[in-house]
Design a protein around this motif. Structure first.
Motif, PDB file in Angstrom:
ATOM      1  N   GLY A 174     -17.079 -31.649  28.662  1.00  0.00           N
ATOM      2  CA  GLY A 174     -18.052 -32.721  28.514  1.00  0.00           C
ATOM      3  C   GLY A 174     -17.847 -33.558  27.271  1.00  0.00           C
ATOM      4  O   GLY A 174     -18.717 -34.355  26.902  1.00  0.00           O
ATOM      5  N   GLU A 175     -16.695 -33.416  26.629  1.00  0.00           N
ATOM      6  CA  GLU A 175     -16.366 -34.218  25.436  1.00  0.00           C
ATOM      7  C   GLU A 175     -15.643 -35.492  25.901  1.00  0.00           C
ATOM      8  O   GLU A 175     -14.442 -35.668  25.704  1.00  0.00           O
ATOM      9  CB  GLU A 175     -15.470 -33.406  24.498  1.00  0.00           C
ATOM     10  N   TYR A 176     -16.420 -36.389  26.515  1.00  0.00           N
ATOM     11  CA  TYR A 176     -15.809 -37.499  27.226  1.00  0.00           C
ATOM     12  C   TYR A 176     -15.134 -38.517  26.310  1.00  0.00           C
ATOM     13  O   TYR A 176     -14.103 -39.084  26.669  1.00  0.00           O
ATOM     14  CB  TYR A 176     -16.848 -38.184  28.122  1.00  0.00           C
ATOM     15  N   ASN A 177     -15.692 -38.782  25.151  1.00  0.00           N
ATOM     16  CA  ASN A 177     -15.054 -39.726  24.229  1.00  0.00           C
ATOM     17  C   ASN A 177     -13.704 -39.201  23.745  1.00  0.00           C
ATOM     18  O   ASN A 177     -12.739 -39.960  23.638  1.00  0.00           O
ATOM     19  CB  ASN A 177     -15.969 -40.022  23.044  1.00  0.00           C
ATOM     20  N   LYS A 178     -13.640 -37.908  23.463  1.00  0.00           N
ATOM     21  CA  LYS A 178     -12.369 -37.305  23.059  1.00  0.00           C
ATOM     22  C   LYS A 178     -11.373 -37.330  24.211  1.00  0.00           C
ATOM     23  O   LYS A 178     -10.180 -37.577  24.019  1.00  0.00           O
ATOM     24  CB  LYS A 178     -12.589 -35.869  22.576  1.00  0.00           C
ATOM     25  N   SER A 179     -11.874 -37.075  25.409  1.00  0.00           N
ATOM     26  CA  SER A 179     -11.015 -37.108  26.591  1.00  0.00           C
ATOM     27  C   SER A 179     -10.433 -38.509  26.800  1.00  0.00           C
ATOM     28  O   SER A 179      -9.248 -38.665  27.109  1.00  0.00           O
ATOM     29  CB  SER A 179     -11.811 -36.674  27.829  1.00  0.00           C
TER      30      SER A 179
ATOM     31  N   GLY B  49     -19.945 -45.305  45.156  1.00  0.00           N
ATOM     32  CA  GLY B  49     -21.128 -44.766  44.508  1.00  0.00           C
ATOM     33  C   GLY B  49     -21.649 -45.689  43.416  1.00  0.00           C
ATOM     34  O   GLY B  49     -22.857 -45.916  43.288  1.00  0.00           O
ATOM     35  N   LEU B  50     -20.722 -46.231  42.632  1.00  0.00           N
ATOM     36  CA  LEU B  50     -21.087 -47.145  41.547  1.00  0.00           C
ATOM     37  C   LEU B  50     -21.679 -48.438  42.080  1.00  0.00           C
ATOM     38  O   LEU B  50     -22.703 -48.928  41.588  1.00  0.00           O
ATOM     39  CB  LEU B  50     -19.847 -47.451  40.700  1.00  0.00           C
ATOM     40  N   GLU B  51     -21.050 -48.996  43.117  1.00  0.00           N
ATOM     41  CA  GLU B  51     -21.421 -50.311  43.615  1.00  0.00           C
ATOM     42  C   GLU B  51     -22.609 -50.286  44.586  1.00  0.00           C
ATOM     43  O   GLU B  51     -23.460 -51.168  44.546  1.00  0.00           O
ATOM     44  CB  GLU B  51     -20.227 -50.953  44.337  1.00  0.00           C
ATOM     45  N   LEU B  52     -22.659 -49.282  45.462  1.00  0.00           N
ATOM     46  CA  LEU B  52     -23.623 -49.321  46.559  1.00  0.00           C
ATOM     47  C   LEU B  52     -24.721 -48.266  46.479  1.00  0.00           C
ATOM     48  O   LEU B  52     -25.795 -48.462  47.045  1.00  0.00           O
ATOM     49  CB  LEU B  52     -22.893 -49.172  47.900  1.00  0.00           C
ATOM     50  N   ALA B  53     -24.450 -47.154  45.836  1.00  0.00           N
ATOM     51  CA  ALA B  53     -25.439 -46.072  45.828  1.00  0.00           C
ATOM     52  C   ALA B  53     -26.374 -46.140  44.627  1.00  0.00           C
ATOM     53  O   ALA B  53     -27.383 -45.452  44.598  1.00  0.00           O
ATOM     54  CB  ALA B  53     -24.735 -44.708  45.848  1.00  0.00           C
ATOM     55  N   ARG B  54     -26.044 -46.976  43.636  1.00  0.00           N
ATOM     56  CA  ARG B  54     -26.873 -47.035  42.428  1.00  0.00           C
ATOM     57  C   ARG B  54     -27.477 -48.402  42.161  1.00  0.00           C
ATOM     58  O   ARG B  54     -28.520 -48.507  41.537  1.00  0.00           O
ATOM     59  CB  ARG B  54     -26.047 -46.605  41.210  1.00  0.00           C
ATOM     60  N   LYS B  55     -26.807 -49.476  42.606  1.00  0.00           N
ATOM     61  CA  LYS B  55     -27.332 -50.815  42.356  1.00  0.00           C
ATOM     62  C   LYS B  55     -28.548 -51.093  43.238  1.00  0.00           C
ATOM     63  O   LYS B  55     -28.544 -50.762  44.423  1.00  0.00           O
ATOM     64  CB  LYS B  55     -26.246 -51.865  42.628  1.00  0.00           C
ATOM     65  N   LYS B  56     -29.566 -51.689  42.670  1.00  0.00           N
ATOM     66  CA  LYS B  56     -30.798 -51.948  43.425  1.00  0.00           C
ATOM     67  C   LYS B  56     -30.644 -53.117  44.394  1.00  0.00           C
ATOM     68  O   LYS B  56     -31.239 -53.130  45.462  1.00  0.00           O
ATOM     69  CB  LYS B  56     -31.962 -52.218  42.460  1.00  0.00           C
ATOM     70  N   THR B  57     -29.856 -54.110  44.020  1.00  0.00           N
ATOM     71  CA  THR B  57     -29.606 -55.224  44.930  1.00  0.00           C
ATOM     72  C   THR B  57     -28.108 -55.301  45.208  1.00  0.00           C
ATOM     73  O   THR B  57     -27.305 -55.292  44.285  1.00  0.00           O
ATOM     74  CB  THR B  57     -30.088 -56.565  44.329  1.00  0.00           C
ATOM     75  N   VAL B  58     -27.774 -55.347  46.482  1.00  0.00           N
ATOM     76  CA  VAL B  58     -26.376 -55.324  46.911  1.00  0.00           C
ATOM     77  C   VAL B  58     -26.124 -56.514  47.824  1.00  0.00           C
ATOM     78  O   VAL B  58     -26.870 -56.741  48.781  1.00  0.00           O
ATOM     79  CB  VAL B  58     -26.051 -54.011  47.646  1.00  0.00           C
ATOM     80  N   SER B  59     -25.076 -57.284  47.528  1.00  0.00           N
ATOM     81  CA  SER B  59     -24.738 -58.444  48.347  1.00  0.00           C
ATOM     82  C   SER B  59     -24.000 -58.011  49.610  1.00  0.00           C
ATOM     83  O   SER B  59     -23.490 -56.885  49.689  1.00  0.00           O
ATOM     84  CB  SER B  59     -23.860 -59.415  47.548  1.00  0.00           C
TER      85      SER B  59
ATOM     86  N   ASP C 115     -17.654 -43.882  33.263  1.00  0.00           N
ATOM     87  CA  ASP C 115     -18.814 -43.879  34.147  1.00  0.00           C
ATOM     88  C   ASP C 115     -19.885 -42.921  33.627  1.00  0.00           C
ATOM     89  O   ASP C 115     -21.057 -43.280  33.505  1.00  0.00           O
ATOM     90  CB  ASP C 115     -18.361 -43.473  35.558  1.00  0.00           C
ATOM     91  N   LEU C 116     -19.490 -41.709  33.295  1.00  0.00           N
ATOM     92  CA  LEU C 116     -20.447 -40.698  32.826  1.00  0.00           C
ATOM     93  C   LEU C 116     -21.086 -41.080  31.497  1.00  0.00           C
ATOM     94  O   LEU C 116     -22.223 -40.698  31.213  1.00  0.00           O
ATOM     95  CB  LEU C 116     -19.757 -39.339  32.705  1.00  0.00           C
ATOM     96  N   LEU C 117     -20.357 -41.829  30.686  1.00  0.00           N
ATOM     97  CA  LEU C 117     -20.892 -42.296  29.403  1.00  0.00           C
ATOM     98  C   LEU C 117     -21.698 -43.588  29.560  1.00  0.00           C
ATOM     99  O   LEU C 117     -22.202 -44.127  28.576  1.00  0.00           O
ATOM    100  CB  LEU C 117     -19.750 -42.522  28.403  1.00  0.00           C
ATOM    101  N   GLU C 118     -21.807 -44.073  30.812  1.00  0.00           N
ATOM    102  CA  GLU C 118     -22.558 -45.289  31.136  1.00  0.00           C
ATOM    103  C   GLU C 118     -22.092 -46.476  30.308  1.00  0.00           C
ATOM    104  O   GLU C 118     -22.881 -47.262  29.770  1.00  0.00           O
ATOM    105  CB  GLU C 118     -24.072 -45.053  30.951  1.00  0.00           C
ATOM    106  N   LYS C 119     -20.768 -46.603  30.208  1.00  0.00           N
ATOM    107  CA  LYS C 119     -20.194 -47.743  29.509  1.00  0.00           C
ATOM    108  C   LYS C 119     -20.280 -48.982  30.388  1.00  0.00           C
ATOM    109  O   LYS C 119     -20.802 -48.932  31.502  1.00  0.00           O
ATOM    110  CB  LYS C 119     -18.753 -47.430  29.098  1.00  0.00           C
TER     111      LYS C 119
END
Length: 203
Positions: free
Chosen positions: A24-29, A93-103, A58-62
């Motif tokens: 879980g040390e994502y910045n180091k990774s 998952g990033l584009e369609l499963a989390r965004k509230k409005t999808v084109s 993604d996990l760091l919500e950058k």
């Protein structure tokens, strides 16, 4: 690290980056995988490194656009169908499963969930469960709760580990809540009661 001759051997960089990711040390990774890809992007392991890099961001919500670009880069440059398909799943998952409005244009990404022959052969149990979860989340995000419930009941939850099963049951609770809310807003109160009675113990 300071005692190692430069350039550092690729296997050391790759495995250290993977170890940091698993801890879980994502910045180091990110730092280690960046160095690996800078010097060794010709190796077959670079496909996995690119996917790990995207997932770390993604996990760091950058920045959303950066994460999306990293997933697309991972898809385009993957040398193994399993890596390519996982990157596609995570992009959906990033584009369609989390965004509230999808084109409507963004919805075309649903095609990524379909596998070609090579990707289908590469599906293992972890990739299958990720596919099921992404599809389920997309149905929920689109407020298609009936489709979500039908899909959820087709997933073999009894074959999952308890922790993974709880994840899907949690999604099931959201599906049932959505169905209750939709029926309530349509003043279809008998259906509200029916849905509650059938599924309150399961989800």
């Amino acid at each position: 690290k300071d005692g190692l001759l430069k350039p550092i051997h690729p296997s050391i960089l790759y495995n250290t980056g993977e170890a940091y990711f698993r801890m879980g040390e994502y910045n180091k990774s990110i730092s280690i995988f960046d160095e690996f890809l800078k010097h060794h992007n010709y190796l077959t392991e670079s496909s996995h490194a690119r996917l790990r890099l995207a997932l770390c961001y993604d996990l760091l919500e950058k920045d959303y656009k950066k994460v999306m670009a990293l997933y697309r880069n991972s898809i385009d440059r993957a040398t193994h169908p399993k890596i390519s398909y996982e990157a596609k799943l995570r992009l959906v998952g990033l584009e369609l499963a989390r965004k509230k409005t999808v084109s409507e244009q963004e919805k075309e990404l649903l095609e990524f969930l379909n596998q070609d022959a090579r990707e289908e052969k590469s599906l293992d149990k972890d990739l299958k469960s990720l596919l099921w979860l992404v599809r389920l989340r997309v149905f929920i995000n689109f407020n298609e709760y009936k489709k979500a419930l039908t899909y959820l009941t087709s997933i073999p939850l009894n074959t999952f580990t308890p922790s993974k099963r709880r994840t899907f049951e949690g999604e099931g609770a959201e599906v049932i809540y959505g169905l209750i809310k939709q029926n309530y807003e349509m003043t279809n109160y008998s259906e509200v009661v029916k849905v509650w009675e059938i599924y309150k113990d399961k989800y």
